[in-house]
Design a protein around this motif. Structure first.
Motif, PDB file in Angstrom:
ATOM      1  N   PHE A   1       0.840  -1.207   0.000  1.00 43.86           N
ATOM      2  CA  PHE A   1       0.000   0.000   0.000  1.00 43.86           C
ATOM      3  C   PHE A   1       0.873   1.254   0.000  1.00 43.86           C
ATOM      4  CE2 PHE A   1      -1.839   3.330   2.748  1.00 43.86           C
ATOM      5  CZ  PHE A   1      -2.934   3.697   1.985  1.00 43.86           C
ATOM      6  N   TYR A   2       1.846   1.306   0.891  1.00 45.96           N
ATOM      7  CA  TYR A   2       2.702   2.500   0.990  1.00 45.96           C
ATOM      8  C   TYR A   2       3.632   2.638  -0.209  1.00 45.96           C
ATOM      9  CZ  TYR A   2       0.922   3.152   5.649  1.00 45.96           C
ATOM     10  OH  TYR A   2       0.095   3.357   6.711  1.00 45.96           O
ATOM     11  N   GLU A   3       4.165   1.535  -0.692  1.00 47.58           N
ATOM     12  CA  GLU A   3       5.025   1.610  -1.874  1.00 47.58           C
ATOM     13  C   GLU A   3       4.248   2.181  -3.055  1.00 47.58           C
ATOM     14  OE1 GLU A   3       8.300  -1.879  -0.981  1.00 47.58           O
ATOM     15  OE2 GLU A   3       6.535  -2.404  -2.181  1.00 47.58           O
ATOM     16  N   GLY A   4       2.969   1.854  -3.140  1.00 46.99           N
ATOM     17  CA  GLY A   4       2.117   2.393  -4.200  1.00 46.99           C
ATOM     18  C   GLY A   4       1.913   3.890  -4.106  1.00 46.99           C
ATOM     19  N   GLN A   5       2.225   4.466  -2.944  1.00 49.63           N
ATOM     20  CA  GLN A   5       2.110   5.917  -2.751  1.00 49.63           C
ATOM     21  C   GLN A   5       3.479   6.617  -2.780  1.00 49.63           C
ATOM     22  OE1 GLN A   5      -0.885   7.358   0.139  1.00 49.63           O
ATOM     23  NE2 GLN A   5      -1.014   5.204   0.692  1.00 49.63           N
ATOM     24  N   GLY A   6       4.517   5.871  -3.144  1.00 46.48           N
ATOM     25  CA  GLY A   6       5.836   6.475  -3.264  1.00 46.48           C
ATOM     26  C   GLY A   6       6.728   6.324  -2.048  1.00 46.48           C
ATOM     27  N   TYR A   7       6.273   5.615  -1.032  1.00 42.50           N
ATOM     28  CA  TYR A   7       7.124   5.349   0.134  1.00 42.50           C
ATOM     29  C   TYR A   7       8.095   4.228  -0.219  1.00 42.50           C
ATOM     30  CZ  TYR A   7       4.057   8.217   2.982  1.00 42.50           C
ATOM     31  OH  TYR A   7       3.359   9.271   3.500  1.00 42.50           O
ATOM     32  N   MET A   8       9.289   4.261   0.383  1.00 38.38           N
ATOM     33  CA  MET A   8      10.264   3.220   0.094  1.00 38.38           C
ATOM     34  C   MET A   8      10.933   2.735   1.369  1.00 38.38           C
ATOM     35  SD  MET A   8      13.169   5.449  -1.735  1.00 38.38           S
ATOM     36  CE  MET A   8      13.560   7.053  -1.120  1.00 38.38           C
ATOM     37  N   ASP A   9      11.360   1.510   1.310  1.00 38.00           N
ATOM     38  CA  ASP A   9      12.062   0.900   2.432  1.00 38.00           C
ATOM     39  C   ASP A   9      13.450   1.534   2.516  1.00 38.00           C
ATOM     40  OD1 ASP A   9      13.334  -0.717   4.292  1.00 38.00           O
ATOM     41  OD2 ASP A   9      12.713  -2.600   3.363  1.00 38.00           O
ATOM     42  N   THR A  10      13.761   2.125   3.657  1.00 38.22           N
ATOM     43  CA  THR A  10      15.066   2.776   3.835  1.00 38.22           C
ATOM     44  C   THR A  10      16.099   1.813   4.416  1.00 38.22           C
ATOM     45  OG1 THR A  10      14.505   3.561   6.051  1.00 38.22           O
ATOM     46  CG2 THR A  10      13.994   5.031   4.184  1.00 38.22           C
ATOM     47  N   HIS A  11      15.681   0.579   4.636  1.00 39.98           N
ATOM     48  CA  HIS A  11      16.565  -0.439   5.193  1.00 39.98           C
ATOM     49  C   HIS A  11      17.187   0.037   6.504  1.00 39.98           C
ATOM     50  CE1 HIS A  11      15.946  -2.779   1.607  1.00 39.98           C
ATOM     51  NE2 HIS A  11      16.197  -1.701   0.898  1.00 39.98           N
ATOM     52  N   SER A  12      16.375   0.721   7.284  1.00 38.17           N
ATOM     53  CA  SER A  12      16.783   1.191   8.606  1.00 38.17           C
ATOM     54  C   SER A  12      16.288   0.196   9.650  1.00 38.17           C
ATOM     55  CB  SER A  12      16.155   2.566   8.898  1.00 38.17           C
ATOM     56  OG  SER A  12      16.553   3.504   7.936  1.00 38.17           O
ATOM     57  N   VAL A  13      16.906   0.220  10.782  1.00 37.34           N
ATOM     58  CA  VAL A  13      16.483  -0.628  11.894  1.00 37.34           C
ATOM     59  C   VAL A  13      15.861   0.283  12.940  1.00 37.34           C
ATOM     60  CG1 VAL A  13      17.250  -2.164  13.736  1.00 37.34           C
ATOM     61  CG2 VAL A  13      18.284  -2.322  11.455  1.00 37.34           C
ATOM     62  N   CYS A  14      14.690  -0.061  13.387  1.00 37.55           N
ATOM     63  CA  CYS A  14      14.017   0.709  14.423  1.00 37.55           C
ATOM     64  C   CYS A  14      14.249   0.012  15.756  1.00 37.55           C
ATOM     65  CB  CYS A  14      12.523   0.804  14.130  1.00 37.55           C
ATOM     66  SG  CYS A  14      11.602   1.656  15.419  1.00 37.55           S
ATOM     67  N   LEU A  15      14.799   0.736  16.698  1.00 39.79           N
ATOM     68  CA  LEU A  15      15.026   0.216  18.035  1.00 39.79           C
ATOM     69  C   LEU A  15      14.089   0.915  18.997  1.00 39.79           C
ATOM     70  CD1 LEU A  15      18.919   0.315  17.978  1.00 39.79           C
ATOM     71  CD2 LEU A  15      17.444  -1.622  17.446  1.00 39.79           C
ATOM     72  N   GLN A  16      13.686   0.222  20.042  1.00 38.36           N
ATOM     73  CA  GLN A  16      12.737   0.799  20.989  1.00 38.36           C
ATOM     74  C   GLN A  16      13.119   0.413  22.405  1.00 38.36           C
ATOM     75  OE1 GLN A  16       8.810  -1.090  21.273  1.00 38.36           O
ATOM     76  NE2 GLN A  16       7.920   0.960  21.217  1.00 38.36           N
ATOM     77  N   LYS A  17      12.868   1.338  23.316  1.00 38.87           N
ATOM     78  CA  LYS A  17      13.044   1.063  24.734  1.00 38.87           C
ATOM     79  C   LYS A  17      11.879   1.722  25.463  1.00 38.87           C
ATOM     80  CE  LYS A  17      16.095   1.986  28.639  1.00 38.87           C
ATOM     81  NZ  LYS A  17      17.329   2.661  29.074  1.00 38.87           N
ATOM     82  N   VAL A  18      11.159   0.972  26.249  1.00 35.22           N
ATOM     83  CA  VAL A  18      10.074   1.521  27.047  1.00 35.22           C
ATOM     84  C   VAL A  18      10.703   2.111  28.308  1.00 35.22           C
ATOM     85  CG1 VAL A  18       7.970   0.990  28.321  1.00 35.22           C
ATOM     86  CG2 VAL A  18       8.417  -0.138  26.126  1.00 35.22           C
ATOM     87  N   ILE A  19      10.588   3.428  28.469  1.00 35.53           N
ATOM     88  CA  ILE A  19      11.223   4.088  29.617  1.00 35.53           C
ATOM     89  C   ILE A  19      10.251   4.370  30.741  1.00 35.53           C
ATOM     90  CG2 ILE A  19      13.106   5.051  28.271  1.00 35.53           C
ATOM     91  CD1 ILE A  19      11.562   7.740  28.290  1.00 35.53           C
ATOM     92  N   GLU A  20       8.972   4.194  30.461  1.00 33.95           N
ATOM     93  CA  GLU A  20       7.953   4.334  31.521  1.00 33.95           C
ATOM     94  C   GLU A  20       6.842   3.339  31.230  1.00 33.95           C
ATOM     95  OE1 GLU A  20       4.554   7.402  33.049  1.00 33.95           O
ATOM     96  OE2 GLU A  20       6.328   8.248  32.155  1.00 33.95           O
ATOM     97  N   PRO A  21       6.684   2.341  32.077  1.00 35.83           N
ATOM     98  CA  PRO A  21       5.622   1.355  31.852  1.00 35.83           C
ATOM     99  C   PRO A  21       4.243   2.010  31.809  1.00 35.83           C
ATOM    100  CG  PRO A  21       7.066   0.670  33.652  1.00 35.83           C
ATOM    101  CD  PRO A  21       7.434   2.090  33.286  1.00 35.83           C
ATOM    102  N   VAL A  22       3.381   1.439  31.011  1.00 38.16           N
ATOM    103  CA  VAL A  22       2.017   1.957  30.889  1.00 38.16           C
ATOM    104  C   VAL A  22       1.233   1.590  32.108  1.00 38.16           C
ATOM    105  CG1 VAL A  22      -0.078   1.865  29.508  1.00 38.16           C
ATOM    106  CG2 VAL A  22       2.142   1.814  28.404  1.00 38.16           C
TER     107      VAL A  22
END
Length: 138
Positions: free
Chosen positions: A117-138
């Motif tokens: 869907f996104y590629e059809g709108q011109g978005y492209m995979d940047t081959h980036s890695v997304c890292l996440q850390k939860v710093i405050e529990p919900v």
């Protein structure tokens, strides 16, 4: 479809849409996410309505350099009508009006349909890695 910024009175309808569209995740508190998105000038949630019913939404925000999209959703009964493309374009316009020229979004690795869907709108995979850390529990 009518586009507008979400109001807190739309909260139940938006959460129901997120659940129906499959973007809701148990570990994310949707009420907290909505309140945070609507509290400042750097983020919002845009909704699309047909006959007064919320059928599309997108949470968008910006950090002064890049925009980000979350909870991009179209109700399953209205898919294939261009509503997802239209709500994404509305969010791009929201960012553009703030001087933001680049937008990022995250797609789960197993969601090939969303990637297409996104590629059809011109978005492209940047081959980036997304890292996440939860710093405050919900």
């Amino acid at each position: 479809m009518i586009y507008r910024e979400m109001c807190l009175s739309d909260q139940d309808a938006v959460i129901a849409l997120w659940k129906a569209a499959g973007v809701f995740r148990e570990w994310n508190n949707p009420v907290r996410d909505i309140e945070k998105a609507l509290e400042g000038e750097h983020s919002t949630i845009l909704i699309g309505e047909l006959d007064g019913i919320v059928v599309a939404s997108i949470m968008c925000g910006e950090d002064g350099h890049r925009g980000w999209f979350y909870y991009v959703s179209t109700h399953p009964n209205h898919r294939g009508k261009g509503l997802g493309k239209a709500i994404t374009a509305a969010a791009e316009d929201w960012l553009r009006a703030r001087g933001i020229w680049k937008v990022n979004l995250l797609v789960r690795g197993d969601n090939a349909q969303a990637v297409s869907f996104y590629e059809g709108q011109g978005y492209m995979d940047t081959h980036s890695v997304c890292l996440q850390k939860v710093i405050e529990p919900v």
